[in-house]
Design a protein around this motif. Structure first.
Motif, mmCIF file in Angstrom:
data_model
loop_
_atom_site.group_PDB
_atom_site.id
_atom_site.type_symbol
_atom_site.label_atom_id
_atom_site.label_comp_id
_atom_site.label_asym_id
_atom_site.label_seq_id
_atom_site.Cartn_x
_atom_site.Cartn_y
_atom_site.Cartn_z
ATOM 1 N N GLU A 145 44.383 49.575 53.291
ATOM 2 C CA GLU A 145 43.259 48.769 52.775
ATOM 3 C C GLU A 145 42.431 49.612 51.808
ATOM 4 O O GLU A 145 41.905 50.662 52.177
ATOM 5 C CB GLU A 145 42.400 48.341 53.971
ATOM 6 N N LEU A 146 42.345 49.150 50.560
ATOM 7 C CA LEU A 146 41.566 49.890 49.554
ATOM 8 C C LEU A 146 40.079 49.737 49.871
ATOM 9 O O LEU A 146 39.578 48.619 49.992
ATOM 10 C CB LEU A 146 41.869 49.298 48.170
ATOM 11 N N TYR A 147 39.384 50.874 50.035
ATOM 12 C CA TYR A 147 37.952 50.756 50.351
ATOM 13 C C TYR A 147 37.050 51.493 49.367
ATOM 14 O O TYR A 147 35.858 51.258 49.314
ATOM 15 C CB TYR A 147 37.671 51.244 51.784
ATOM 16 N N ARG A 186 36.342 45.555 39.605
ATOM 17 C CA ARG A 186 36.489 44.109 39.880
ATOM 18 C C ARG A 186 37.970 43.734 39.877
ATOM 19 O O ARG A 186 38.441 42.978 40.723
ATOM 20 C CB ARG A 186 35.731 43.272 38.836
ATOM 21 N N TRP A 187 38.706 44.250 38.902
ATOM 22 C CA TRP A 187 40.137 43.939 38.778
ATOM 23 C C TRP A 187 40.897 44.443 40.013
ATOM 24 O O TRP A 187 41.683 43.716 40.620
ATOM 25 C CB TRP A 187 40.640 44.596 37.492
ATOM 26 N N LEU A 188 40.606 45.690 40.405
ATOM 27 C CA LEU A 188 41.323 46.270 41.555
ATOM 28 C C LEU A 188 40.987 45.543 42.851
ATOM 29 O O LEU A 188 41.832 45.421 43.736
ATOM 30 C CB LEU A 188 40.982 47.752 41.679
ATOM 31 N N TYR A 189 39.748 45.069 42.965
ATOM 32 C CA TYR A 189 39.335 44.363 44.190
ATOM 33 C C TYR A 189 39.557 42.851 44.082
ATOM 34 O O TYR A 189 38.909 42.080 44.786
ATOM 35 C CB TYR A 189 37.870 44.667 44.496
ATOM 36 N N GLY A 190 40.460 42.429 43.199
ATOM 37 C CA GLY A 190 40.806 41.007 43.094
ATOM 38 C C GLY A 190 39.651 40.140 42.639
ATOM 39 O O GLY A 190 39.559 38.970 43.011
ATOM 40 N N LYS A 191 38.742 40.725 41.825
ATOM 41 C CA LYS A 191 37.587 40.009 41.253
ATOM 42 C C LYS A 191 36.650 39.471 42.326
ATOM 43 O O LYS A 191 35.995 38.447 42.151
ATOM 44 C CB LYS A 191 38.061 38.911 40.284
ATOM 45 N N GLU A 245 40.262 57.640 41.049
ATOM 46 C CA GLU A 245 40.781 57.942 42.390
ATOM 47 C C GLU A 245 40.715 56.655 43.209
ATOM 48 O O GLU A 245 39.759 55.902 43.093
ATOM 49 C CB GLU A 245 39.923 59.026 43.071
ATOM 50 N N PHE A 246 41.746 56.457 44.025
ATOM 51 C CA PHE A 246 41.855 55.224 44.801
ATOM 52 C C PHE A 246 42.033 55.633 46.267
ATOM 53 O O PHE A 246 43.001 56.327 46.593
ATOM 54 C CB PHE A 246 43.091 54.418 44.373
#
Ligand SMILES: NC(=O)c1ccc[n+]([C@@H]2O[C@H](COP(=O)([O-])OP(=O)(O)OC[C@H]3O[C@@H](n4cnc5c(N)ncnc54)[C@H](O)[C@@H]3O)[C@@H](O)[C@H]2O)c1
Length: 358
Positions: A145-147, A186-191, A245-246
């Motif tokens: 899960e990306l946080y 926004r793009w990485l978190y699905g807007k 960084e992700f």
């Protein structure tokens, strides 16, 4: 099939990038360019093999062979040119930031909607091959899960005077480069919507040139608890630095966009091809190659031409540009009030910088 006809408005730094990028898009043809600087626009047309040039962009908008215009203009001219282009029934690519006030953003979105033309907010980081691959990994669950996403862009400041004049630009580095980070998050978190912003900014090096911030740290919280941290600077010598960084619950990805792709070069005498924003090329440098491709500019232009040809909405729209602007406003308000700002946030009738320092 007929090619899509493109007109470029502006002949400066990013106009050059767009002209080069469109060369790599077979379905598009740049047919005209406009800028008030006659000698320069004539030279740009000759250099890129563009058949027509104008000093008044309204003349370009009259051409029936132009389907799409790209706005490579100072920030304070985006709204006026976008609305004129929409009225002339041209699809619009608008460089970042979308504009300098939230009212202008609505005007641009409404003008394009009323004319039934498409408006793309040109955020190239969503097309950057290294980041597209990172997003694929994230979307397939490779790091859980990306946080947290961190993004930073740093160099020693912009090349043209209008960037430093906040009356024209609307703000400093948070507006100019933070906008990349905010749409990237926004793009990485699905807007997902941003829900809160905390920012700190200062003028560390360029106080003699601008009232705009030249170094800033901005924390953006998104619905569901995810976070973005942007670190942006106009105060760093030694060329462009652009990295991300992700962090996920089961992994991490590090991306160094330019130095990670570069030729590590040591040259005692220096060399001719400028490394972007680098003051010098002697000594150790990170020599860039295929820079536009590595940044995603041709892919971004290809995407919009495909959208026009097949009547689809682009990945990045005017509404996305407005959402970014809202985060920018919240960031300046946060730094001005020294407190976290909750979103939705609006600041009628002013430019972002006015919320920070009078
Ligand atoms: N996506 C990116 O990475 C990126 C990089 C640089 C700039 N930009 C954005 O692109 C836009 C342009 O920036 P730039 O660096 O190219 O600026 P620039 O100063 O290099 O170029 C601006 C151009 O606009 C022209 N211009 C001014 N008034 C005009 C008018 N009324 N009609 C037509 N042309 C006019 C100027 O003559 C000049 O050619 C800005 O919004 C900036 O934020 C984006």
């Amino acid at each position: 099939m007929d090619k899509v006809g493109v007109g470029i408005i502006g002949s400066g730094f990013v106009a050059e990038i767009h002209a080069e990028a469109f060369r790599l898009v077979p379905a598009a043809e740049v047919r005209a360019i406009a800028s008030p600087t006659e000698a320069h626009v004539r030279e740009a047309a000759a250099k890129h093999g563009i058949p027509r040039w104008f000093t008044d962009y309204r003349r370009l908008l009259e051409l029936p062979e132009i389907d799409v215009v790209t706005l490579a203009l100072p920030n304070d001219l985006h709204c006026e040119a976008c609305c004129a282009a929409a009225q002339a029934q041209k699809h619009v690519i608008c460089e970042k930031p979308l504009c300098t006030t939230l009212e202008e953003a609505d005007e641009m979105i409404n003008a394009c909607r009323a004319a039934n033309v498409k408006l793309m907010y040109a955020e190239e980081l969503c097309f950057t091959p290294k980041y597209v691959r990172a997003k694929e990994l994230i979307d397939e669950g490779a790091i859980g899960e990306l946080y947290l996403v961190k993004q930073s862009e740093k160099h020693d400041g912009p090349h043209a005077d209008w960037f430093w004049d906040v009356e024209r630009s609307g703000g400093g580095v948070t507006l100019d480069m933070g906008c990349h980070a905010f749409e990237f998050f926004r793009w990485l978190y699905g807007k997902r919507p941003a829900v809160g912003v905390y920012a700190d900014m200062g003028i560390f090096v360029h106080g003699d040139r601008t009232r705009g911030d030249d170094n800033a740290t901005i924390i953006v919280d998104f619905e569901g608890g995810a976070r973005g941290v942007a670190e942006e600077s106009w105060a760093k010598p030694g060329g462009m630095d652009d990295r991300a960084e992700f962090y996920g619950s089961e992994g991490v990805i590090y991306a160094n966009l330019l130095q990670g792709n570069a030729l590590l070069t040591y040259s005692q005498r220096g060399y001719g091809y400028a490394v972007e924003k680098a003051g010098a090329t002697q000594g150790w440098t990170f020599t860039i190659f295929e820079e536009l491709w590595n940044y995603g500019f041709p892919q971004e232009m290809q995407h919009f031409i495909d959208c026009v040809a097949s009547d689809r909405q682009p990945l990045e729209t005017g509404e996305d540009g407005k959402a970014v602007l809202e985060i920018i406003f919240a960031a300046y308000a946060s730094a001005g009030r020294r407190q976290r700002i909750e979103l939705p946030f609006s600041a009628p009738g002013c430019k972002p910088i006015e919320l920070w320092r009078q």
